[in-house]
Design an enzyme around this catalytic site. Structure first.
Site, PDB file in Angstrom:
ATOM      1  N   THR A 135      -4.323  35.713  17.129  1.00  0.00           N
ATOM      2  CA  THR A 135      -5.399  36.024  17.774  1.00  0.00           C
ATOM      3  C   THR A 135      -5.234  37.431  18.558  1.00  0.00           C
ATOM      4  OG1 THR A 135      -6.554  35.288  19.877  1.00  0.00           O
ATOM      5  CG2 THR A 135      -4.176  34.882  19.442  1.00  0.00           C
ATOM      6  N   ASP A 136      -6.673  37.855  18.752  1.00  0.00           N
ATOM      7  CA  ASP A 136      -6.239  39.208  19.442  1.00  0.00           C
ATOM      8  C   ASP A 136      -5.905  39.137  21.123  1.00  0.00           C
ATOM      9  OD1 ASP A 136      -8.416  37.672  20.591  1.00  0.00           O
ATOM     10  OD2 ASP A 136     -10.111  39.167  20.575  1.00  0.00           O
ATOM     11  N   GLU A 137      -5.619  37.598  21.461  1.00  0.00           N
ATOM     12  CA  GLU A 137      -5.149  37.529  22.711  1.00  0.00           C
ATOM     13  C   GLU A 137      -3.681  38.238  23.018  1.00  0.00           C
ATOM     14  OE1 GLU A 137      -6.364  34.042  24.965  1.00  0.00           O
ATOM     15  OE2 GLU A 137      -8.240  33.946  24.071  1.00  0.00           O
ATOM     16  N   TYR A 160      -0.987  30.300  26.591  1.00  0.00           N
ATOM     17  CA  TYR A 160      -1.431  30.238  25.290  1.00  0.00           C
ATOM     18  C   TYR A 160      -1.115  31.530  24.279  1.00  0.00           C
ATOM     19  CZ  TYR A 160      -4.920  30.953  21.182  1.00  0.00           C
ATOM     20  OH  TYR A 160      -5.544  31.105  20.069  1.00  0.00           O
ATOM     21  N   LYS A 164       1.358  32.177  21.187  1.00  0.00           N
ATOM     22  CA  LYS A 164       0.844  32.780  19.799  1.00  0.00           C
ATOM     23  C   LYS A 164       1.739  34.095  19.603  1.00  0.00           C
ATOM     24  CE  LYS A 164      -2.170  31.761  17.569  1.00  0.00           C
ATOM     25  NZ  LYS A 164      -2.084  30.778  16.360  1.00  0.00           N
TER      26      LYS A 164
HETATM   27  P1  NAD Z   1      -8.731  23.934  17.264  1.00  0.00           P
HETATM   28  O1  NAD Z   1      -8.244  23.711  18.275  1.00  0.00           O
HETATM   29  O2  NAD Z   1     -10.339  23.602  16.849  1.00  0.00           O
HETATM   30  O3  NAD Z   1      -7.965  23.067  15.817  1.00  0.00           O
HETATM   31  C1  NAD Z   1      -6.372  22.868  15.971  1.00  0.00           C
HETATM   32  C2  NAD Z   1      -6.109  21.981  14.852  1.00  0.00           C
HETATM   33  O4  NAD Z   1      -4.763  22.156  14.735  1.00  0.00           O
HETATM   34  C3  NAD Z   1      -6.575  20.457  15.126  1.00  0.00           C
HETATM   35  O5  NAD Z   1      -7.151  19.978  13.910  1.00  0.00           O
HETATM   36  C4  NAD Z   1      -5.398  19.985  15.441  1.00  0.00           C
HETATM   37  O6  NAD Z   1      -5.414  18.531  15.102  1.00  0.00           O
HETATM   38  C5  NAD Z   1      -4.410  20.828  14.489  1.00  0.00           C
HETATM   39  N1  NAD Z   1      -2.891  20.460  15.255  1.00  0.00           N
HETATM   40  C6  NAD Z   1      -2.451  20.855  16.638  1.00  0.00           C
HETATM   41  N2  NAD Z   1      -1.223  20.618  16.658  1.00  0.00           N
HETATM   42  C7  NAD Z   1      -0.816  20.274  15.647  1.00  0.00           C
HETATM   43  C8  NAD Z   1       0.547  19.956  15.164  1.00  0.00           C
HETATM   44  N3  NAD Z   1       1.620  20.070  16.068  1.00  0.00           N
HETATM   45  N4  NAD Z   1       0.729  19.581  13.785  1.00  0.00           N
HETATM   46  C9  NAD Z   1      -0.398  19.672  12.990  1.00  0.00           C
HETATM   47  N5  NAD Z   1      -1.614  19.826  13.401  1.00  0.00           N
HETATM   48  C10 NAD Z   1      -1.751  20.419  14.575  1.00  0.00           C
HETATM   49  O7  NAD Z   1      -8.277  25.494  17.238  1.00  0.00           O
HETATM   50  P2  NAD Z   1      -9.161  26.413  16.160  1.00  0.00           P
HETATM   51  O8  NAD Z   1     -10.250  27.345  17.324  1.00  0.00           O
HETATM   52  O9  NAD Z   1      -9.898  26.216  15.072  1.00  0.00           O
HETATM   53  O10 NAD Z   1      -8.355  27.575  16.071  1.00  0.00           O
HETATM   54  C11 NAD Z   1      -7.396  27.756  14.902  1.00  0.00           C
HETATM   55  C12 NAD Z   1      -6.321  28.922  14.751  1.00  0.00           C
HETATM   56  O11 NAD Z   1      -7.036  30.067  14.986  1.00  0.00           O
HETATM   57  C13 NAD Z   1      -5.311  28.575  15.948  1.00  0.00           C
HETATM   58  O12 NAD Z   1      -4.082  29.034  15.307  1.00  0.00           O
HETATM   59  C14 NAD Z   1      -5.885  29.711  16.961  1.00  0.00           C
HETATM   60  O13 NAD Z   1      -4.983  30.212  17.730  1.00  0.00           O
HETATM   61  C15 NAD Z   1      -6.515  30.825  15.877  1.00  0.00           C
HETATM   62  N6  NAD Z   1      -7.608  31.631  16.456  1.00  0.00           N
HETATM   63  C16 NAD Z   1      -8.658  30.780  17.236  1.00  0.00           C
HETATM   64  C17 NAD Z   1      -9.926  31.531  17.817  1.00  0.00           C
HETATM   65  C18 NAD Z   1     -10.915  31.092  18.257  1.00  0.00           C
HETATM   66  O14 NAD Z   1     -11.923  31.715  18.629  1.00  0.00           O
HETATM   67  N7  NAD Z   1     -11.119  29.606  18.206  1.00  0.00           N
HETATM   68  C19 NAD Z   1      -9.764  33.467  17.447  1.00  0.00           C
HETATM   69  C20 NAD Z   1      -8.725  33.649  16.981  1.00  0.00           C
HETATM   70  C21 NAD Z   1      -7.441  33.036  16.523  1.00  0.00           C
HETATM   71  O1  TDX Z   2     -16.283  27.287  30.995  1.00  0.00           O
HETATM   72  C1  TDX Z   2     -16.021  28.107  30.711  1.00  0.00           C
HETATM   73  N1  TDX Z   2     -16.521  29.223  31.525  1.00  0.00           N
HETATM   74  C2  TDX Z   2     -16.313  30.540  31.272  1.00  0.00           C
HETATM   75  O2  TDX Z   2     -16.824  31.565  32.005  1.00  0.00           O
HETATM   76  C3  TDX Z   2     -15.089  28.359  29.408  1.00  0.00           C
HETATM   77  C4  TDX Z   2     -14.607  27.447  28.657  1.00  0.00           C
HETATM   78  C5  TDX Z   2     -15.005  29.770  29.079  1.00  0.00           C
HETATM   79  N2  TDX Z   2     -15.586  30.774  30.223  1.00  0.00           N
HETATM   80  C6  TDX Z   2     -15.206  32.186  29.840  1.00  0.00           C
HETATM   81  C7  TDX Z   2     -13.723  32.365  29.702  1.00  0.00           C
HETATM   82  C8  TDX Z   2     -13.819  33.486  28.571  1.00  0.00           C
HETATM   83  O3  TDX Z   2     -14.048  34.915  29.207  1.00  0.00           O
HETATM   84  O4  TDX Z   2     -15.531  32.428  28.472  1.00  0.00           O
HETATM   85  C9  TDX Z   2     -14.934  33.387  27.690  1.00  0.00           C
HETATM   86  C10 TDX Z   2     -14.387  32.726  26.355  1.00  0.00           C
HETATM   87  O5  TDX Z   2     -13.802  31.663  27.062  1.00  0.00           O
HETATM   88  P1  TDX Z   2     -12.885  30.576  25.675  1.00  0.00           P
HETATM   89  O6  TDX Z   2     -14.165  29.998  24.843  1.00  0.00           O
HETATM   90  O7  TDX Z   2     -12.137  29.531  26.457  1.00  0.00           O
HETATM   91  O8  TDX Z   2     -12.168  31.627  24.781  1.00  0.00           O
HETATM   92  P2  TDX Z   2     -11.124  32.692  25.069  1.00  0.00           P
HETATM   93  O9  TDX Z   2     -10.379  32.193  26.210  1.00  0.00           O
HETATM   94  O10 TDX Z   2     -11.735  33.917  25.061  1.00  0.00           O
HETATM   95  O11 TDX Z   2     -10.192  32.343  23.675  1.00  0.00           O
HETATM   96  C11 TDX Z   2     -10.676  32.102  22.307  1.00  0.00           C
HETATM   97  O12 TDX Z   2     -10.571  33.298  21.674  1.00  0.00           O
HETATM   98  C12 TDX Z   2      -9.495  33.553  21.059  1.00  0.00           C
HETATM   99  C13 TDX Z   2     -10.268  30.891  21.472  1.00  0.00           C
HETATM  100  O13 TDX Z   2     -10.249  29.928  22.503  1.00  0.00           O
HETATM  101  C14 TDX Z   2      -8.672  31.318  21.377  1.00  0.00           C
HETATM  102  O14 TDX Z   2      -8.113  30.095  20.697  1.00  0.00           O
HETATM  103  C15 TDX Z   2      -8.610  32.392  20.737  1.00  0.00           C
HETATM  104  O15 TDX Z   2      -7.366  32.908  20.169  1.00  0.00           O
END
Ligand code: NAD
Ligand code: TDX
Length: 349
Positions: A135-137, A160, A164
């Site tokens: 992730t970019d985080e 988190y 990562k």
């Molecule tokens: P999500 O939380 O929707 O899904 C996570 C999945 O992983 C679930 O299906 C869960 O059951 C499974 N999981 C969790 N712990 C596990 C374990 N111990 N063993 C096996 N499976 C397990 O997550 P997402 O938003 O789809 O993110 C997927 C990946 O992409 C993550 O690695 C996250 O860090 C990365 N990512 C997410 C975003 C975003 O905006 N959501 C952005 C950049 C990177």
């Molecule tokens: O209730 C809320 N109110 C609010 O203002 C929530 C849930 C979020 N926010 C803000 C926090 C952030 O500035 O919105 C922005 C986005 O928040 P999230 O959806 O929680 O995402 P973020 O924390 O940016 O992280 C996401 O992007 C990077 C994903 O959850 C991560 O898994 C990914 O790695």
């Protein structure tokens, strides 16, 4: 020409995807099956609160798809799942920043230890590719100018992000020490179908569809760089098949929005009043701005984001409207307790 089932089988390759029942993983499994007719996909997922078999219900019966319920920290389960696998894409993670602030334990266990278990098992089997979905985080927070490149130093700010980043460093060490053919992707904020409604966009959309208030953290001026999940999936597939082992690839949508601008856009698209906005206490350690420079993947692998944010936003709202039972099934479960703990008000049905 291949006519026998045996010949066809020998031409197939098997890719194991962890976390394929989550938001991005489920979209990715579908993407691989649709775009690569010679690929079999094993979906390895523990089905945590964020994992949902409904996200992949349409794949049941596909002869090239198989689901294994298993935990990435379980060495034996991972070893068995990897038999015959030639590539691995690791999505499984604890993924929500706010939950990592409430309790970082599961983040260290799944994101760090789980990655270590997978790396060891993948090395043992001798996979040809290992993709770590990061992730970019991990880069921390930006000021008003500039964007993260692959050379930006790691400076994670939330538990988190730290978990990562730790996983990324383990991957780096396996490349350096063991010559592991691993690659790392670092993507910005995803949105689209099947996103768990704890994240900003699906949370706000599902609240607004019920005329409930939306909690904006702090001053609402934090910036995120949004990318449609299908663009992210295409980028990960490009890295999996064409990326250079040992490299990091940033992925982003070139679509920076403040949270409050996005909230206003959602209210307008849904025809809801601004009085539904609630400014609430800021997230501790809240990163101010993310922006991704994705020039490297664009020039090296020919990928670029294709879905304009406004278009993707309208499509996503339409998806959540059309899939109300999917949201309700989540909101009526354990999610209620989390919502009450995070926001101090009930948030379920
Ligand atoms: P999500 O939380 O929707 O899904 C996570 C999945 O992983 C679930 O299906 C869960 O059951 C499974 N999981 C969790 N712990 C596990 C374990 N111990 N063993 C096996 N499976 C397990 O997550 P997402 O938003 O789809 O993110 C997927 C990946 O992409 C993550 O690695 C996250 O860090 C990365 N990512 C997410 C975003 C975003 O905006 N959501 C952005 C950049 C990177
Ligand atoms: O209730 C809320 N109110 C609010 O203002 C929530 C849930 C979020 N926010 C803000 C926090 C952030 O500035 O919105 C922005 C986005 O928040 P999230 O959806 O929680 O995402 P973020 O924390 O940016 O992280 C996401 O992007 C990077 C994903 O959850 C991560 O898994 C990914 O790695």
């Amino acid at each position: 020409m291949h006519t026998s089932a045996l010949d066809l089988g020998s031409d197939m390759r098997t890719t194991l995807v962890t976390g394929g029942c989550g938001f991005i993983g489920s979209n990715f499994v579908r993407h691989l099956l649709e775009t690569e007719p010679d690929t079999r996909v094993i979906n390895f997922d523990a089905l945590t609160y964020a994992g949902n078999l409904a996200n992949v219900a349409d794949l049941v019966g596909n002869p090239r798809y198989r689901f294994i319920k298993g935990d990435v920290t379980d060495r034996e389960a991972v070893r068995v799942a990897l038999v015959g696998v030639d590539a691995l894409v690791h999505f499984a993670a604890e993924s929500h920043v706010d939950r990592s602030i409430l309790d970082s334990g599961p983040f260290v266990r799944t994101n760090v230890q789980g990655t270590q278990v997978l790396l060891d098992a993948a090395r043992h089997v001798g996979v040809s590719r290992y993709v770590q979905v990061s992730t970019d985080e991990v880069y921390g927070s930006l000021g008003a100018e500039g964007a993260f490149t692959e050379a930006t130093p790691l400076a994670p700010n939330s538990p988190y992000a730290a978990s990562k980043a730790a996983a990324d460093l383990l991957v780096r060490s396996y490349v350096h020490t063991f010559g592991m053919p691993a690659l790392i992707t670092r993507c910005s904020n995803n949105y689209g179908p099947y996103q768990f409604p704890e994240k900003l966009l699906p949370l706000f959309i599902s609240n607004l569809l019920r005329d409930e208030p939306v909690p904006v953290y702090g001053d609402g001026l934090n910036v995120r760089d949004w990318i449609h999940v299908l663009d992210h999936c295409a980028a990960v597939a490009a890295v999996l098949r064409k990326g250079r082992p040992g490299e990091v690839y940033n992925i982003g949508g070139r679509s920076e929005w403040t949270n409050i601008r996005l909230t206003h856009a959602l209210l307008d698209l849904l025809g809801k009043p601004r009085s539904l906005i609630r400014y609430v206490a800021d997230r501790p350690g809240h990163d101010r701005r993310y922006a991704i420079d994705c020039a490297k993947i664009e020039t090296e692998l020919g990928w670029k984001p294709t879905i304009p944010f406004e278009q993707g936003l309208s499509d996503t709202i339409a998806w959540y409207k059309a899939n109300a039972p999917w949201v309700e099934q989540i909101r009526s479960g354990a999610y209620r307790d989390y919502y009450a703990r995070q926001y101090g008000t009930p948030g379920g049905t």
